[in-house]
Design a protein around this motif. Structure first.
Motif, mmCIF file in Angstrom:
data_model
loop_
_atom_site.group_PDB
_atom_site.id
_atom_site.type_symbol
_atom_site.label_atom_id
_atom_site.label_comp_id
_atom_site.label_asym_id
_atom_site.label_seq_id
_atom_site.Cartn_x
_atom_site.Cartn_y
_atom_site.Cartn_z
ATOM 1 N N LEU A 69 -14.493 10.417 12.129
ATOM 2 C CA LEU A 69 -14.810 8.489 13.013
ATOM 3 C C LEU A 69 -15.014 8.976 11.538
ATOM 4 O O LEU A 69 -15.375 8.913 10.481
ATOM 5 N N ARG A 70 -13.783 7.895 11.393
ATOM 6 C CA ARG A 70 -13.394 7.305 10.036
ATOM 7 C C ARG A 70 -13.249 5.645 9.784
ATOM 8 O O ARG A 70 -12.722 5.566 11.219
ATOM 9 N N ALA A 71 -14.221 4.795 8.812
ATOM 10 C CA ALA A 71 -13.416 3.313 8.462
ATOM 11 C C ALA A 71 -11.849 3.517 8.107
ATOM 12 O O ALA A 71 -12.420 4.101 7.485
ATOM 13 N N THR A 72 -12.139 2.134 8.230
ATOM 14 C CA THR A 72 -10.767 1.350 7.312
ATOM 15 C C THR A 72 -11.214 -0.423 6.938
ATOM 16 O O THR A 72 -12.049 -0.611 7.204
ATOM 17 N N THR A 77 -22.119 -1.933 8.790
ATOM 18 C CA THR A 77 -22.732 -1.015 10.204
ATOM 19 C C THR A 77 -23.236 -2.048 10.843
ATOM 20 O O THR A 77 -22.864 -3.478 10.944
ATOM 21 N N GLY A 78 -23.630 -1.232 11.722
ATOM 22 C CA GLY A 78 -24.044 -2.538 13.225
ATOM 23 C C GLY A 78 -23.155 -2.803 14.179
ATOM 24 O O GLY A 78 -21.521 -2.768 13.734
ATOM 25 N N ILE A 79 -23.722 -4.114 14.930
ATOM 26 C CA ILE A 79 -22.207 -4.579 15.841
ATOM 27 C C ILE A 79 -20.939 -5.369 15.004
ATOM 28 O O ILE A 79 -20.069 -5.205 15.633
ATOM 29 N N PRO A 80 -21.174 -5.655 14.158
ATOM 30 C CA PRO A 80 -19.537 -6.455 13.358
ATOM 31 C C PRO A 80 -18.818 -5.009 12.889
ATOM 32 O O PRO A 80 -18.099 -4.845 12.331
ATOM 33 N N LEU A 84 -14.302 -2.787 12.213
ATOM 34 C CA LEU A 84 -13.321 -1.696 11.383
ATOM 35 C C LEU A 84 -13.136 -0.324 12.048
ATOM 36 O O LEU A 84 -11.851 0.328 11.639
ATOM 37 N N TYR A 85 -13.294 -0.491 13.528
ATOM 38 C CA TYR A 85 -12.827 0.392 14.385
ATOM 39 C C TYR A 85 -11.977 -0.055 15.615
ATOM 40 O O TYR A 85 -11.761 0.422 16.835
ATOM 41 N N LEU A 90 -12.880 3.170 18.419
ATOM 42 C CA LEU A 90 -13.816 2.706 19.200
ATOM 43 C C LEU A 90 -14.810 2.678 19.920
ATOM 44 O O LEU A 90 -16.520 2.269 19.698
ATOM 45 N N PRO A 91 -14.044 3.681 21.017
ATOM 46 C CA PRO A 91 -15.198 4.497 22.369
ATOM 47 C C PRO A 91 -16.092 4.998 21.376
ATOM 48 O O PRO A 91 -17.255 5.092 21.819
#
Length: 119
Positions: A69-72, A77-80, A84-85, A90-91
């Motif tokens: 899993l990689r963020a852009t 963090t958390g719900i917000p 990023l996904y 996202l799933p």
């Protein structure tokens, strides 16, 4: 999300009105990525819920690593953090958050907090 799970377990299990007053809002803010009230107001003061949250967060992080899993962009963090996904990941992001939350909640519920325990 692990902090949110641990604090929600404390808030649901406690009989102390003072602890409920601190823990419920802290669980909500932790689910949005603001963990300071949860950490310094509840889990760190009680120690065991903090350890259970670390275990839940560690397992969630390990799962994120396995799933690659990689963020852009910037680190949310958390719900917000779901912003990023907004792609095919996202799933997986939701799964990792649910795993972290659930493990921390279950461990805190069964092993990390006694009803009678107070600050």
């Amino acid at each position: 999300m692990a902090q949110a799970g641990a604090v929600l377990a404390v808030s649901m299990k406690t009989i102390s009105p003072k602890m409920k007053q601190i823990a419920f809002p802290s669980a909500f803010s932790a689910s949005l990525g603001i963990t300071e009230p949860a950490v310094f107001g509840v889990t760190l003061r009680l120690v065991k819920p903090f350890i259970m949250a670390m275990i839940g967060g560690g397992i969630g992080g390990f799962l994120a690593s396995i799933l690659d899993l990689r963020a852009t962009g910037m680190a949310l963090t958390g719900i917000p953090g779901a912003l990023l996904y907004l792609n095919e990941q996202l799933p997986l992001y939701i799964l990792v958050n649910l795993v972290s939350f659930s493990i921390a909640f279950i461990l805190t519920w069964f092993f990390g907090y006694k009803k009678e325990q107070t600050l």
